[in-house]
Scaffold this active site. Structure first.
Site, PDB file in Angstrom:
ATOM      1  N   ASP A   8       0.904  -1.199   0.110  1.00 25.85           N
ATOM      2  CA  ASP A   8       0.465   0.301   0.415  1.00 25.85           C
ATOM      3  C   ASP A   8       0.657   1.382  -0.251  1.00 25.85           C
ATOM      4  O   ASP A   8       1.914   1.602   0.111  1.00 25.85           O
ATOM      5  CB  ASP A   8      -0.468   0.152   1.385  1.00 25.85           C
ATOM      6  CG  ASP A   8      -1.282   1.441   1.076  1.00 25.85           C
ATOM      7  OD1 ASP A   8      -2.651   1.993   0.609  1.00 25.85           O
ATOM      8  OD2 ASP A   8      -1.314   1.668   2.541  1.00 25.85           O
ATOM      9  N   ASP A  10       0.209   5.384   1.042  1.00 23.65           N
ATOM     10  CA  ASP A  10      -0.353   6.290   2.123  1.00 23.65           C
ATOM     11  C   ASP A  10      -0.024   5.995   3.215  1.00 23.65           C
ATOM     12  O   ASP A  10      -1.344   4.886   3.774  1.00 23.65           O
ATOM     13  CB  ASP A  10      -1.583   7.040   1.754  1.00 23.65           C
ATOM     14  CG  ASP A  10      -1.554   7.473   0.288  1.00 23.65           C
ATOM     15  OD1 ASP A  10      -2.014   7.804  -0.772  1.00 23.65           O
ATOM     16  OD2 ASP A  10      -0.496   8.342   0.086  1.00 23.65           O
TER      17      ASP A  10
HETATM   18  C1  XBP Z   1      -5.057   5.999   0.958  1.00 23.81           C
HETATM   19  C2  XBP Z   1      -6.344   7.038   0.003  1.00 23.81           C
HETATM   20  C3  XBP Z   1      -5.935   7.690  -0.791  1.00 23.81           C
HETATM   21  C4  XBP Z   1      -5.258   9.482   0.124  1.00 23.81           C
HETATM   22  C5  XBP Z   1      -5.856  10.587  -0.702  1.00 23.81           C
HETATM   23  O1  XBP Z   1      -4.986   5.209  -0.289  1.00 23.81           O
HETATM   24  O2  XBP Z   1      -7.089   6.489   0.654  1.00 23.81           O
HETATM   25  O3  XBP Z   1      -7.882   8.511  -0.726  1.00 23.81           O
HETATM   26  O4  XBP Z   1      -6.333   8.689   1.211  1.00 23.81           O
HETATM   27  O5  XBP Z   1      -5.088  10.519  -2.724  1.00 23.81           O
HETATM   28  P1  XBP Z   1      -4.012   4.031  -0.122  1.00 23.81           P
HETATM   29  P2  XBP Z   1      -6.234  10.376  -3.341  1.00 23.81           P
HETATM   30  O6  XBP Z   1      -4.374   2.783   0.029  1.00 23.81           O
HETATM   31  O7  XBP Z   1      -2.703   4.151  -0.467  1.00 23.81           O
HETATM   32  O8  XBP Z   1      -3.440   3.646   1.608  1.00 23.81           O
HETATM   33  O9  XBP Z   1      -6.859  11.642  -3.138  1.00 23.81           O
HETATM   34  O10 XBP Z   1      -5.331  10.696  -4.345  1.00 23.81           O
HETATM   35  O11 XBP Z   1      -6.881   9.542  -3.769  1.00 23.81           O
HETATM   36 MG    MG Z   2      -2.690   3.152   3.413  1.00 29.12          MG
END
Ligand code: XBP
Ligand code: MG
Length: 232
Positions: A8, A10
């Protein structure tokens, strides 16, 4: 060794959600909207994966009278512009242990992959500085917010990665930071290592293969193929 390591982004590769929160608020100011997402509110809103989906959910629940639906795409594009500024040029470091694990996997010719719901340009902003201009070459598969399918906790993005890699999920390891990410990887049958952040510390990770403070505590050499649930 696992068949592949699937990450993953973020919260897992880097602790990015605070930068996302600041980027959303900057976009609200630019658009003249009377919205401000503080940390407690953003912690709740993170239950909705995907920035556009999160915006739409908030608008419909907190400000239903505001005719915003047609402006979500433009608002999210503004947010992404701010995020690129906040995360770019190495301003957001990788979490402890992440670079060492990526390098260890490359040295062992162990396939690496990304399974994220975030917007594709966010990956370049975050990874170009720590991994170099050729950061994409580190990964045998990259599936992101532009990959067709439902967002996490649906397993779609993990299924897309497994399809690209041509491997069985049970032979891989996934790395996540949140409940909806863990549920997505588990639904794809992938043993998951969870490294929570301040935004996800209260989540339920029961059944995760490992829950660690950070990947600096993870030893690839200690990997044993999980039969069920947690490692022996
Ligand atoms: C986490 C998310 C993303 C980010 C915001 O992604 O849910 O939506 O919070 O980014 P991950 P965007 O699967 O990497 O944990 O505004 O580009 O969606
Ligand atoms: Mg994440």
């Amino acid at each position: 060794m696992p068949a592949a390591l699937i990450f993953d982004v973020d919260g897992t590769l880097a602790d990015t959600e605070e930068a996302h929160r600041l980027a959303f608020n900057a976009a609200f100011r630019d658009a003249g909207l009377p919205w401000h997402w503080d940390r407690p509110l953003y912690t709740r809103l993170l239950a909705v994966a995907g920035g556009k989906e999160r915006l739409r959910h908030f608008a419909r629940t907190a400000d239903p009278a505001l005719p915003i639906d047609s402006r979500i795409d433009r608002l999210h594009a503004g947010k992404t512009h701010h995020y690129e500024r906040l995360a770019g040029a190495g301003r957001l470091p990788l979490r402890p242990g992440v670079l060492r694990l990526l390098q260890q996997a490359r040295a062992a010719r162990l396939p690496l992959a990304i399974a994220t719901t975030t917007t594709p340009v966010n990956l370049d902003a975050l990874l170009r500085a720590p991994l170099g201009d050729g950061w994409r070459d580190w990964f045998a598969a990259i599936c992101d917010g532009a990959t067709p399918g439902r967002k996490k906790p649906a397993p779609d993005v993990y299924h897309a990665v497994l399809h690209k890699l041509g491997v069985d999920g049970a032979a891989c390891l996934a790395f996540e930071d949140s409940e909806h990410g863990f549920w997505a990887a588990r639904a794809a049958g992938i043993p998951t290592v969870v490294t929570p952040t301040a935004y996800t510390a209260g989540h339920d990770f029961s059944g995760a293969w490992m829950v660690l403070d950070g990947l600096d505590r993870f030893d690839l050499a200690a990997y044993v193929p999980p039969t069920i649930g947690r490692p022996s």
